[in-house]
Write a protein that holds these residues in place. Sequence first.
Motif, PDB file in Angstrom:
ATOM      1  N   THR A 206      -1.516   3.632  11.638  1.00 11.00           N
ATOM      2  CA  THR A 206      -2.353   3.010  10.599  1.00 11.00           C
ATOM      3  C   THR A 206      -2.459   1.498  10.760  1.00 11.00           C
ATOM      4  O   THR A 206      -3.369   0.886  10.218  1.00 11.00           O
TER       5      THR A 206
ATOM      6  N   PHE B  93      -0.257  -0.565   9.549  1.00 13.26           N
ATOM      7  CA  PHE B  93       0.475  -1.214   8.461  1.00 13.26           C
ATOM      8  C   PHE B  93       1.928  -1.408   8.868  1.00 13.26           C
ATOM      9  O   PHE B  93       2.484  -0.604   9.597  1.00 13.26           O
TER      10      PHE B  93
ATOM     11  N   GLY C 277      -2.816   5.374  -0.007  1.00 14.44           N
ATOM     12  CA  GLY C 277      -3.699   4.209   0.060  1.00 14.44           C
ATOM     13  C   GLY C 277      -3.977   3.782   1.491  1.00 14.44           C
ATOM     14  O   GLY C 277      -5.112   3.434   1.835  1.00 14.44           O
ATOM     15  N   ALA C 278      -2.949   3.807   2.328  1.00 19.64           N
ATOM     16  CA  ALA C 278      -3.114   3.452   3.733  1.00 19.64           C
ATOM     17  C   ALA C 278      -4.030   4.462   4.413  1.00 19.64           C
ATOM     18  O   ALA C 278      -4.921   4.090   5.191  1.00 19.64           O
ATOM     19  N   ARG C 279      -3.822   5.733   4.116  1.00 20.42           N
ATOM     20  CA  ARG C 279      -4.649   6.788   4.705  1.00 20.42           C
ATOM     21  C   ARG C 279      -6.103   6.619   4.303  1.00 20.42           C
ATOM     22  O   ARG C 279      -7.005   6.627   5.143  1.00 20.42           O
ATOM     23  N   VAL C 280      -6.336   6.419   3.013  1.00 21.63           N
ATOM     24  CA  VAL C 280      -7.696   6.276   2.500  1.00 21.63           C
ATOM     25  C   VAL C 280      -8.363   5.023   3.080  1.00 21.63           C
ATOM     26  O   VAL C 280      -9.553   5.036   3.404  1.00 21.63           O
ATOM     27  N   SER C 281      -7.587   3.947   3.241  1.00 21.20           N
ATOM     28  CA  SER C 281      -8.165   2.713   3.791  1.00 21.20           C
ATOM     29  C   SER C 281      -8.675   2.910   5.215  1.00 21.20           C
ATOM     30  O   SER C 281      -9.562   2.192   5.666  1.00 21.20           O
ATOM     31  N   LYS C 282      -8.123   3.893   5.918  1.00 21.20           N
ATOM     32  CA  LYS C 282      -8.581   4.226   7.268  1.00 21.20           C
ATOM     33  C   LYS C 282      -9.742   5.219   7.245  1.00 21.20           C
ATOM     34  O   LYS C 282     -10.324   5.520   8.287  1.00 21.20           O
ATOM     35  N   GLY C 283     -10.047   5.751   6.056  1.00 19.60           N
ATOM     36  CA  GLY C 283     -11.127   6.722   5.938  1.00 19.60           C
ATOM     37  C   GLY C 283     -10.744   8.111   6.392  1.00 19.60           C
ATOM     38  O   GLY C 283     -11.602   8.914   6.738  1.00 19.60           O
TER      39      GLY C 283
ATOM     40  N   VAL D  43       0.844  -1.196   0.000  1.00 22.27           N
ATOM     41  CA  VAL D  43       0.000   0.000   0.000  1.00 22.27           C
ATOM     42  C   VAL D  43       0.883   1.252   0.000  1.00 22.27           C
ATOM     43  O   VAL D  43       1.965   1.252   0.570  1.00 22.27           O
TER      44      VAL D  43
END
Length: 72
Positions: free
Chosen positions: A52, A54, A7-13, A3
Motif C-alpha cells: 500500500t 503506508f 482506509g488504506a485499502r480504499v485509498s488505493k481503490g 489510516v
Amino acid sequence: MQVTIAGARVSKGWSQDELAQRMGVSRSTVVKWESGKVPMKPAYVCMFCNITGFDKDDLILPEEYTKRVQKE
C-alpha cells in the motif's frame, strides 16, 4: 497521515477481494482484520505496508496489534 487498514485499502481503490489476492489470503481474513476481530500478524503488517505504501507508524491498529508488531 493516520489510516486504518480499510482506509488504506480504499485509498488505493481496492476491494476487499483485491487486497486479499494481493496478500495471498482470503477475503474473509481481510474482513476480520478490518473489523478488528483477528489481529494481523506482523509479517502481514509488513506486507500490507509494502503493497500500500503506508508506513506501519501511519496505521491505526488496535493496541494488541501494535504490541505484536513492535516485538518483531
